[in-house]
Design a protein around this motif. Sequence first.
Motif, PDB file in Angstrom:
ATOM      1  N   VAL A   1       1.023  -1.086  -0.095  1.00  0.00           N
ATOM      2  CA  VAL A   1      -0.151  -0.074  -0.133  1.00  0.00           C
ATOM      3  C   VAL A   1       1.091   1.305   0.121  1.00  0.00           C
ATOM      4  CG1 VAL A   1      -1.864  -1.240   1.264  1.00  0.00           C
ATOM      5  CG2 VAL A   1       0.082   0.401   2.582  1.00  0.00           C
ATOM      6  N   GLY A   2       0.272   2.501  -0.273  1.00  0.00           N
ATOM      7  CA  GLY A   2       1.038   3.484  -0.004  1.00  0.00           C
ATOM      8  C   GLY A   2       1.201   4.217   1.196  1.00  0.00           C
ATOM      9  N   ARG A   3       2.474   4.768   1.633  1.00  0.00           N
ATOM     10  CA  ARG A   3       2.580   5.354   2.895  1.00  0.00           C
ATOM     11  C   ARG A   3       2.930   6.769   2.335  1.00  0.00           C
ATOM     12  NH1 ARG A   3       7.881   4.006   7.106  1.00  0.00           N
ATOM     13  NH2 ARG A   3       7.322   5.778   8.341  1.00  0.00           N
ATOM     14  N   PRO A   4       2.179   7.723   3.209  1.00  0.00           N
ATOM     15  CA  PRO A   4       2.647   9.071   3.066  1.00  0.00           C
ATOM     16  C   PRO A   4       3.958   9.608   3.001  1.00  0.00           C
ATOM     17  CG  PRO A   4       0.697   8.624   4.851  1.00  0.00           C
ATOM     18  CD  PRO A   4       1.611   7.428   4.679  1.00  0.00           C
ATOM     19  N   ASP A   5       4.389  10.460   2.267  1.00  0.00           N
ATOM     20  CA  ASP A   5       5.708  11.019   1.983  1.00  0.00           C
ATOM     21  C   ASP A   5       5.610  12.498   1.584  1.00  0.00           C
ATOM     22  OD1 ASP A   5       8.259  11.551   0.482  1.00  0.00           O
ATOM     23  OD2 ASP A   5       8.798   9.493   1.469  1.00  0.00           O
ATOM     24  N   ASP A   6       6.374  13.267   2.632  1.00  0.00           N
ATOM     25  CA  ASP A   6       6.440  14.667   2.487  1.00  0.00           C
ATOM     26  C   ASP A   6       7.032  14.951   1.239  1.00  0.00           C
ATOM     27  OD1 ASP A   6       5.378  14.668   5.113  1.00  0.00           O
ATOM     28  OD2 ASP A   6       7.236  15.185   6.002  1.00  0.00           O
ATOM     29  N   HIS A   7       7.892  14.325   0.634  1.00  0.00           N
ATOM     30  CA  HIS A   7       8.503  14.802  -0.748  1.00  0.00           C
ATOM     31  C   HIS A   7       7.655  14.213  -1.848  1.00  0.00           C
ATOM     32  CE1 HIS A   7      11.466  16.145  -3.670  1.00  0.00           C
ATOM     33  NE2 HIS A   7      11.778  14.720  -3.942  1.00  0.00           N
ATOM     34  N   TRP A   8       7.644  12.825  -1.887  1.00  0.00           N
ATOM     35  CA  TRP A   8       7.176  12.110  -3.042  1.00  0.00           C
ATOM     36  C   TRP A   8       5.550  11.884  -3.116  1.00  0.00           C
ATOM     37  CZ3 TRP A   8      10.441  11.531  -6.589  1.00  0.00           C
ATOM     38  CH2 TRP A   8      11.975  11.433  -6.142  1.00  0.00           C
ATOM     39  N   GLY A   9       4.789  12.325  -2.058  1.00  0.00           N
ATOM     40  CA  GLY A   9       3.594  12.217  -1.897  1.00  0.00           C
ATOM     41  C   GLY A   9       3.204  10.770  -1.218  1.00  0.00           C
ATOM     42  N   GLU A  10       3.519   9.615  -1.545  1.00  0.00           N
ATOM     43  CA  GLU A  10       3.570   8.520  -1.097  1.00  0.00           C
ATOM     44  C   GLU A  10       4.476   7.573  -1.647  1.00  0.00           C
ATOM     45  OE1 GLU A  10      -0.360   6.667  -1.527  1.00  0.00           O
ATOM     46  OE2 GLU A  10      -0.549   7.206  -3.676  1.00  0.00           O
ATOM     47  N   THR A  11       5.073   6.548  -0.882  1.00  0.00           N
ATOM     48  CA  THR A  11       5.963   5.668  -1.529  1.00  0.00           C
ATOM     49  C   THR A  11       5.528   4.342  -0.945  1.00  0.00           C
ATOM     50  OG1 THR A  11       7.204   5.725   0.762  1.00  0.00           O
ATOM     51  CG2 THR A  11       7.915   7.242  -1.160  1.00  0.00           C
ATOM     52  N   PRO A  12       5.961   2.995  -1.865  1.00  0.00           N
ATOM     53  CA  PRO A  12       5.350   1.869  -1.592  1.00  0.00           C
ATOM     54  C   PRO A  12       5.858   1.386   0.113  1.00  0.00           C
ATOM     55  CG  PRO A  12       6.290   1.873  -3.690  1.00  0.00           C
ATOM     56  CD  PRO A  12       6.759   3.182  -2.921  1.00  0.00           C
ATOM     57  N   CYS A  13       4.829   0.730   0.589  1.00  0.00           N
ATOM     58  CA  CYS A  13       5.097   0.105   1.986  1.00  0.00           C
ATOM     59  C   CYS A  13       4.592  -1.454   1.831  1.00  0.00           C
ATOM     60  CB  CYS A  13       4.300   0.829   2.893  1.00  0.00           C
ATOM     61  SG  CYS A  13       4.399   0.086   4.728  1.00  0.00           S
ATOM     62  N   ALA A  14       5.668  -2.301   2.114  1.00  0.00           N
ATOM     63  CA  ALA A  14       5.367  -3.899   1.929  1.00  0.00           C
ATOM     64  C   ALA A  14       4.866  -4.435   3.299  1.00  0.00           C
ATOM     65  CB  ALA A  14       6.237  -4.484   1.282  1.00  0.00           C
ATOM     66  N   PHE A  15       3.804  -4.981   3.809  1.00  0.00           N
ATOM     67  CA  PHE A  15       3.440  -5.724   4.503  1.00  0.00           C
ATOM     68  C   PHE A  15       3.708  -7.384   4.345  1.00  0.00           C
ATOM     69  CE2 PHE A  15       1.367  -1.861   5.395  1.00  0.00           C
ATOM     70  CZ  PHE A  15       1.342  -1.651   6.697  1.00  0.00           C
ATOM     71  N   VAL A  16       4.361  -7.893   4.989  1.00  0.00           N
ATOM     72  CA  VAL A  16       4.863  -9.281   4.676  1.00  0.00           C
ATOM     73  C   VAL A  16       4.796 -10.248   5.546  1.00  0.00           C
ATOM     74  CG1 VAL A  16       6.819 -10.699   3.466  1.00  0.00           C
ATOM     75  CG2 VAL A  16       6.539  -8.308   2.928  1.00  0.00           C
ATOM     76  N   LYS A  17       4.306 -11.401   5.298  1.00  0.00           N
ATOM     77  CA  LYS A  17       4.185 -12.883   6.271  1.00  0.00           C
ATOM     78  C   LYS A  17       5.442 -13.734   5.724  1.00  0.00           C
ATOM     79  CE  LYS A  17       1.514 -16.275   8.557  1.00  0.00           C
ATOM     80  NZ  LYS A  17       0.262 -16.970   8.473  1.00  0.00           N
ATOM     81  N   LEU A  18       6.300 -14.176   6.483  1.00  0.00           N
ATOM     82  CA  LEU A  18       7.366 -15.030   5.891  1.00  0.00           C
ATOM     83  C   LEU A  18       6.697 -16.489   6.238  1.00  0.00           C
ATOM     84  CD1 LEU A  18      10.591 -13.526   7.561  1.00  0.00           C
ATOM     85  CD2 LEU A  18       9.701 -13.163   5.256  1.00  0.00           C
ATOM     86  N   LYS A  19       7.591 -17.313   5.399  1.00  0.00           N
ATOM     87  CA  LYS A  19       6.997 -18.894   5.460  1.00  0.00           C
ATOM     88  C   LYS A  19       7.708 -19.329   6.943  1.00  0.00           C
ATOM     89  CE  LYS A  19       7.134 -19.684   0.552  1.00  0.00           C
ATOM     90  NZ  LYS A  19       7.865 -20.179  -0.677  1.00  0.00           N
ATOM     91  N   GLU A  20       7.310 -20.294   7.403  1.00  0.00           N
ATOM     92  CA  GLU A  20       7.664 -20.812   8.595  1.00  0.00           C
ATOM     93  C   GLU A  20       9.016 -21.272   8.569  1.00  0.00           C
ATOM     94  OE1 GLU A  20       6.472 -24.344  11.672  1.00  0.00           O
ATOM     95  OE2 GLU A  20       4.978 -23.759  10.011  1.00  0.00           O
ATOM     96  N   GLY A  21       9.925 -21.163   9.533  1.00  0.00           N
ATOM     97  CA  GLY A  21      11.174 -21.391   9.551  1.00  0.00           C
ATOM     98  C   GLY A  21      12.306 -20.417   8.693  1.00  0.00           C
ATOM     99  N   HIS A  22      11.785 -19.564   7.887  1.00  0.00           N
ATOM    100  CA  HIS A  22      12.605 -18.695   7.230  1.00  0.00           C
ATOM    101  C   HIS A  22      12.806 -17.395   7.868  1.00  0.00           C
ATOM    102  CE1 HIS A  22      11.576 -21.593   4.232  1.00  0.00           C
ATOM    103  NE2 HIS A  22      12.538 -20.930   3.394  1.00  0.00           N
ATOM    104  N   GLU A  23      13.997 -16.772   8.002  1.00  0.00           N
ATOM    105  CA  GLU A  23      14.292 -15.325   8.475  1.00  0.00           C
ATOM    106  C   GLU A  23      14.818 -14.370   7.208  1.00  0.00           C
ATOM    107  OE1 GLU A  23      17.311 -15.825  11.313  1.00  0.00           O
ATOM    108  OE2 GLU A  23      16.125 -17.152  12.669  1.00  0.00           O
ATOM    109  N   LEU A  24      14.422 -13.345   7.467  1.00  0.00           N
ATOM    110  CA  LEU A  24      14.726 -12.059   6.350  1.00  0.00           C
ATOM    111  C   LEU A  24      14.424 -11.009   7.098  1.00  0.00           C
ATOM    112  CD1 LEU A  24      15.214 -11.965   3.343  1.00  0.00           C
ATOM    113  CD2 LEU A  24      12.601 -11.711   3.057  1.00  0.00           C
ATOM    114  N   ASN A  25      15.223  -9.751   6.761  1.00  0.00           N
ATOM    115  CA  ASN A  25      15.104  -8.602   7.253  1.00  0.00           C
ATOM    116  C   ASN A  25      14.630  -7.586   6.299  1.00  0.00           C
ATOM    117  OD1 ASN A  25      17.421  -7.198   6.037  1.00  0.00           O
ATOM    118  ND2 ASN A  25      18.694  -8.254   7.575  1.00  0.00           N
ATOM    119  N   GLY A  26      14.210  -6.327   6.447  1.00  0.00           N
ATOM    120  CA  GLY A  26      13.624  -5.623   5.586  1.00  0.00           C
ATOM    121  C   GLY A  26      14.615  -5.002   4.606  1.00  0.00           C
ATOM    122  N   ASP A  27      15.769  -4.766   4.895  1.00  0.00           N
ATOM    123  CA  ASP A  27      16.665  -4.350   3.958  1.00  0.00           C
ATOM    124  C   ASP A  27      17.170  -5.449   2.876  1.00  0.00           C
ATOM    125  OD1 ASP A  27      17.268  -1.949   5.245  1.00  0.00           O
ATOM    126  OD2 ASP A  27      18.786  -2.487   6.533  1.00  0.00           O
TER     127      ASP A  27
END
Length: 466
Positions: free
Chosen positions: A385-411
């Motif tokens: 979905v879009g996240r408000p942004d003072d410069h761009w208006g909005e930017t993509p924001c990802a909401f994620v559910k990981l598979k069981e047993g997997h590890e991952l960070n946002g970066d």
Amino acid sequence: MAGAVLCTLNIRHDSTMVSTLLKHSEAKLVFVDYQFLDIAKGAIEIMLKSTSTVPQLILIPESGKQSTGAKSGNMEYEHLLVMGSLDFEIRRPVDECDPIALNYTSGTTSSPKGVVYSHRGAYLNSLAAILLNEMPSMLVYLWTVPMFHCNGWCLTWALAAQGGMNVCLRAVTANGIFESISRHKVTHMSGAPTVLSLMVNAKAGERIPLPGKVAVMTGGAPPPSQVVFEMERMGFDVFHSYGLTETYGPATVCTWKPEWNLLPPETRARIKSRQGVNHLGLEEVDVKDPVTMKSVPWDTKSIGEVMFRGNTVMNGYLKNTKATNDAFEGGWFRSGDLAVRHSDGYIELKDRSKDIIISGGENISTIEVETVLFRHPAVLEAAVVGRPDDHWGETPCAFVKLKEGHELNGDELMTFCRENLPHYMAPRTVVFTELPKTSTGKTQKFVLRQKAAAMGSLPSKVKSKL
């Protein structure tokens, strides 16, 4: 046959919502499975606080157990049947456009609206469902699509027409699906992409080899191509249809062309994710500029709103003239979905009109971003979905559910997206969480938009790193 209008209620609603829908629909009789009796009784109690007119509850007791229906004041289903008259004269509709069913929308963007189906529309859409699913007589069908949703995508009637066997599940689980397919030799099933995702991510011990080819119709949301690819690798034949409650469920299908069989599996899966062309029961589907009502060019780039017209489009919204008039403004039913058309006329959804992200003047399709997210081997579910942004208006924001047993960070996930998307389309925020769903398996993006809005604009230090 009694001349009644069928109104199937969502089993996942609470007593408050059920009471609202019973009052709005003016239901006189409610059939209640023993599992949901408390919810139904709670709804009646709420109604009694504001009205003395409430529907009669008809209890369907648990098989093999003595019922307490009589003691609780509820009539039992079998008792109701005994009261029937064998010489009762069937009450046929006076007009084929008379209502046969009332279906409440899933309410992904607002409160549910009552969609009125006609006998003619239900008949035509049921026959079209038989054709687009290539259903032979005496098929065996597994239910994972809720029957309260568009009357099971009109497949309840289609199965009756073909003399099919209904295999039902009280709970949709990967183990239950594979076990039912094996035990009953299932030939056909349907399911939202979330159900397909559940199957492809099933544990090895839950999977049972298929007894034969199983045709699967998916819809309700654009299926990730990776999910389609994995389903077909397991031996399922996936059909992709598209529609809304207002179009009796399936309205278009990605009709397969023989020449596509020569393409690589990944390419075939991406093509199957398209929404395709209208089925034979629908007069016409088009992608139009919602202001000028002109059809967009078939160039895969020009975005317009998907619109329908024909006999398999609803009569209107019950007791809501304004919403009905708005939906049919310009003589077509406006879906609220944005799409492009390919050179062969096939449509491909890009987003809901309320979901499209406009960042720095650029339109970003959340579906395209989600498709890339699903390609990551650690991602089970994703919504953007879009996240408000003072410069761009909005930017993509990802909401994620990981598979069981997997590890991952946002970066790591944002880097993966930038490697597979134009940088302006890549998410600048990643939140790992459970995704809120409607009763039909659709992600409630309006809930996620509220969460993204509450975050506010990204700090400048974070932006400089991106």
